[in-house]
Design an enzyme around this catalytic site. Structure first.
Site, PDB file in Angstrom:
ATOM      1  N   ASN A 179      -5.435   1.468   2.931  1.00  0.00           N
ATOM      2  CA  ASN A 179      -4.806   0.874   1.751  1.00  0.00           C
ATOM      3  C   ASN A 179      -5.521  -0.384   1.300  1.00  0.00           C
ATOM      4  OD1 ASN A 179      -2.782   2.817   1.196  1.00  0.00           O
ATOM      5  ND2 ASN A 179      -1.734   2.109   3.026  1.00  0.00           N
ATOM      6  N   CYS A 180      -5.071  -0.872   0.118  1.00  0.00           N
ATOM      7  CA  CYS A 180      -5.933  -1.859  -0.514  1.00  0.00           C
ATOM      8  C   CYS A 180      -5.521  -3.284  -0.261  1.00  0.00           C
ATOM      9  CB  CYS A 180      -6.033  -1.599  -1.996  1.00  0.00           C
ATOM     10  SG  CYS A 180      -4.501  -1.759  -2.857  1.00  0.00           S
ATOM     11  N   VAL A 181      -6.549  -4.108  -0.160  1.00  0.00           N
ATOM     12  CA  VAL A 181      -6.370  -5.550  -0.196  1.00  0.00           C
ATOM     13  C   VAL A 181      -6.530  -5.893  -1.663  1.00  0.00           C
ATOM     14  CG1 VAL A 181      -8.742  -5.821   0.656  1.00  0.00           C
ATOM     15  CG2 VAL A 181      -7.207  -7.744   0.696  1.00  0.00           C
TER      16      VAL A 181
END
Lengths: 431, 348
Positions: free
Chosen positions: A244-246
């Site tokens: 998942n994204c930062v």
């Protein structure tokens, strides 16, 4: 190694009784899909599936990851090995791809990171995922006080399961698919072929800094690996998965790993401009010792392989700039020529330095744009998720969401906008 | 209707006199004066110089703040859409005045500001970030070259047209990064550049590696027993709930927080605002980033004189160097005023 991608071109999405593909339409049995993802006790009761199509006045926020539906129909292993499938090696045989379609994981925020995808308007220009037919998972944790690592994992697995399920359900489709064939020689054969061309590799940097900054290789947390060699074809079968994204703009989505455009272009030019013999994956850990160890090890591998040059892609910014720069100068000091792909944080006015580290050897650098540049996103008719998160996500500030529903943020907040795999046409120049 | 432009020139180009008249006080005249005639021609009716400001170079240099304020007032009533200054060629004081006025007008009226200078004019280095500076020859002989280029860029800016690269438009590189969509994917551009570099062909990097300020570490503190120690962090530690709304990335501010009587930061009292690292462990125990607990122990044990009763925090994640410098300067000012003798900086 030979891998055939059997691509079904998805042009529209609808909910229906049976999940399957016909005449460009992917029909999704919502109840069945919900059943599959809600098996996870870490996810709450109020989860939903929605649809977002290109051109619609729809905003999805906060987006965690984007995944392309794929399913292996022939050959060893299965997509997303070590995550939702066994750990067997992938990258050979036949893989069904629902091209033009993506699964987006959205819903309750994990933490201040995560992104925005607008399906139309100015924001849509900046994200590749405004052009895909999106099946959106709206998720929540079963316990609001759940450990964030657990909720992140639940979101990640839900997305992968949904993507695999959708493609698997189309495996029996009698629609004709477009077949792309990829071949990749073993290193011995590769080294002995094309003697007139320079031998080159791809140094594939993967972000590994903890929650929402992680990446997985065959299910292994990449911060625990030493740099290693992987075949580009394995990547196409989902051997690399995003944790998942930062900052949403430049955390590589699982989708962009599956469709890595650097690999695509290097395979295309293999045999013409160079001999593409190896792909090396490395990590971006937070401690200096790890950075030094990994950069030394990765460039040593390139040196042991006798490479003449490597393309290096960074993931993330700031702290990973140090990894990028170490990889660059260490390779160059072995006599291995480098080209770098990064993005920039030059401030909202573009007047500050773009990188947190630099070296004179980095004289061939392509950037995917200044992520601090500010964009105004007009209100949309429909919001899937929680618009107020614009005020807290990376790239937003208190007041980013206006009363009229419009949002003013840095490009940072837009999923995939400054992809350092180079999956967009954005770049920057100096005024 | 034509765009309204105000033009700034010195006493020499206004025909008032040379060095002996360099203390000439600012005045404004309606319409064109001196080189304004050439601009009038170059604007071809699309823009009109509605007024010309004249100021002596020495006067401006010796009374910068006053002259600037006065000139801004003079300009206001002419409601300009753009401001042009010079060209100043290689005249140092004139170039500095042109640059300073451009910067002030841009800040005050938020309109395009354009000047022209020889690259070695000291005004270039000082003001190129704030103004468009067309590159000119080193003397007024170059007027015929400078004016059309300045006029062309002015009209483009007035019409809101995209501005090309310095070499295409003739301005001196400002060092400002601007996004644009290229024809190819960044991945393809990178492989193109890679192939050129492999083959030893010419290529142009998209980003020249930056040169950084290096700060030498200060000598060690000799007398820790009497030192007043402050803690400052870019790790985003703040009172729980982030009352100042410090951004998770690209911070526009820092916070000042009182820790009088605080011996330990807990998950009940403090958290991090930072969006660039796994914040779980900082949220559980913010001392991990901002070691108040250990410093209180040292204070009690007499290892240090005193822990300063305020800490300062911002978020380093994606924050521009310009903002970071600004925060640093302000924090230092407050620390010095409070009698702090040494600072521990923690980052993440």
């Amino acid at each position: 190694m030979k891998l055939e991608l059997h691509k079904l071109s998805v042009k529209s999405l609808k909910f229906g009784d049976k999940t399957g593909f016909k005449d460009g339409t992917l029909t999704v049995n919502k109840a069945e899909l919900l059943e599959i993802i809600s098996e996870d006790p870490l996810l709450g009761k109020n989860i939903d599936v929605d649809i977002a199509m290109p051109g619609e006045k729809t905003r999805i926020i906060p987006v965690k990851d984007v995944i392309e539906p794929r399913w292996k129909i022939e050959g060893s292993g299965q997509v997303f090995p070590g995550m939702i499938s066994d750990v067997e090696t992938v990258g050979e045989g036949k893989t069904l791809v629902l091209s033009g379609c993506a699964v987006l994981t959205a819903g309750k925020i994990v933490r201040f990171q995560e992104g925005i995808i607008d399906m139309s308007g100015p924001g849509a220009e900046y994200t590749p995922y405004s052009k895909t037919c999106n099946v959106v998972l709206v998720l929540e944790p079963s316990d609001p006080n759940m450990d964030k690592h657990d909720y992140e994992k639940a979101c990640r697995i839900a997305g992968l399961k949904a993507a695999a399920y959708l493609a698997k359900s189309c495996a029996e489709s009698d629609s004709e698919s477009e077949i792309e064939t990829y071949e990749y020689a073993d290193i011995k054969t590769g080294m002995n072929s094309l003697p007139e061309l320079p031998k080159v590799g791809y140094l594939y940097m993967l972000q590994t800094q903890g929650l929402l900054h992680d990446t997985y290789l065959y299910g292994v947390d990449v911060k625990r690996i030493l740099p290693t060699i992987i075949s580009p074809l394995e990547v196409m079968d989902g051997a690399i998965v995003s944790g998942n994204c930062v900052s949403a703009c430049d955390k590589n989505s699982t989708y962009s790993h599956q469709n890595n455009p650097v690999i695509a272009d290097m395979l295309k030019r293999h045999g013409k401009d160079f001999n593409f013999v190896a792909c090396i994956v490395t990590n971006e850990n937070v401690t200096l010792a790890d950075k030094r160890r990994s950069s030394s090890y990765a460039t040593k591998l390139a040196h042991m392989l006798g490479l003449d040059g490597i393309v290096i892609t960074e993931e993330g910014f700031g702290n990973p700039d140090a990894d990028l720069i170490m990889n660059c100068w260490k390779a160059e000091r072995y006599g291995i020529k480098t080209a770098l792909l990064t993005d920039e944080y030059a401030g909202q006015d573009g007047a500050s330095q773009s990188l947190a580290d630099s070296c004179p050897e980095g004289n061939a650098c392509v950037t995917a744009g200044n992520a601090n540049e500010v964009i105004h996103l007009p209100a949309m008719e429909k919001v899937i998720g929680y618009a107020e998160e614009a005020n807290v996500i990376a790239g937003g500030w208190n007041g980013s969401l206006s009363e009229d529903g419009s949002i003013t943020v840095e490009l940072q907040a837009i999923t995939g906008s400054t992809s350092e795999l180079g999956y967009t046409k954005l770049g920057a120049y100096t005024l | 209707m034509a765009f309204r432009v105000v033009h700034y020139i010195n006493q020499f180009y206004a025909g008032i006199g040379g060095e002996e008249k360099a203390d000439y006080m600012p005045e404004i005249r309606e319409g064109v004066v001196g080189p304004g005639m050439a601009f009038k021609g170059a604007f071809k009716g699309e823009a009109e110089i509605v007024a010309t400001v004249i100021c002596g170079d020495s006067y401006f240099a010796s009374n910068m703040d006053e002259a600037t304020a006065k000139i801004l007032d003079m300009i206001r009533e002419y409601k300009p859409d753009a401001f042009i200054a010079g060209p100043a060629f290689n005249a140092g004081r004139y170039g500095t005045a042109c640059g300073a006025m451009c910067a002030a007008v841009s800040k005050e009226f938020n309109i395009p500001v354009i000047t022209g200078m020889y690259p070695e004019n000291p005004g270039v280095e000082m003001y190129k970030k704030f103004a468009w500076v067309i590159e000119t020859p080193n003397s007024a002989v170059g007027m015929r070259k400078a004016v059309p280029a300045m006029a062309k860029l002015t009209l483009k800016l007035l019409k809101g047209e995209a501005i090309g690269k310095p070499s295409d438009e003739g301005y001196i590189e400002r060092g400002i990064r601007k996004n644009m969509f290229y024809e190819k994917l960044a991945a393809e551009r990178c492989v193109d550049m890679f192939v050129a570099k492999l083959k030893g062909e010419a290529f142009e990097t998209e980003y020249k590696m930056p040169v950084f300020d290096r700060v030498d570490p200060q000598p060690a503190v000799k007398d820790m027993k009497h030192a007043v120690i402050a803690i400052v962090t870019s790790g985003g530690i703040c009172p729980k709930g982030n009352p100042d709304h410090i951004e998770a990335s690209s911070a526009s501010k820092f916070g000042e927080y009182d820790i009088t009587g605080v011996n330990d930061l807990t998950s009940e009292t403090h958290c991090t605002a930072h969006g660039g690292y796994d914040a779980t462990y900082a949220d559980q125990n913010a001392d991990r980033v901002l070691p108040v607990d250990v410093l209180r122990d040292m204070e009690r044990e007499g290892v240090i004189g005193k822990l300063h009763n305020k800490f300062y925090a911002t978020v380093g994640n994606g924050t521009s160097v310009a903002n970071a410098k600004k925060f640093g300067a302000e924090i230092v000012k407050r620390l010095v005023a409070d009698g702090v003798t040494a600072v521990i900086l923690t980052s993440t």
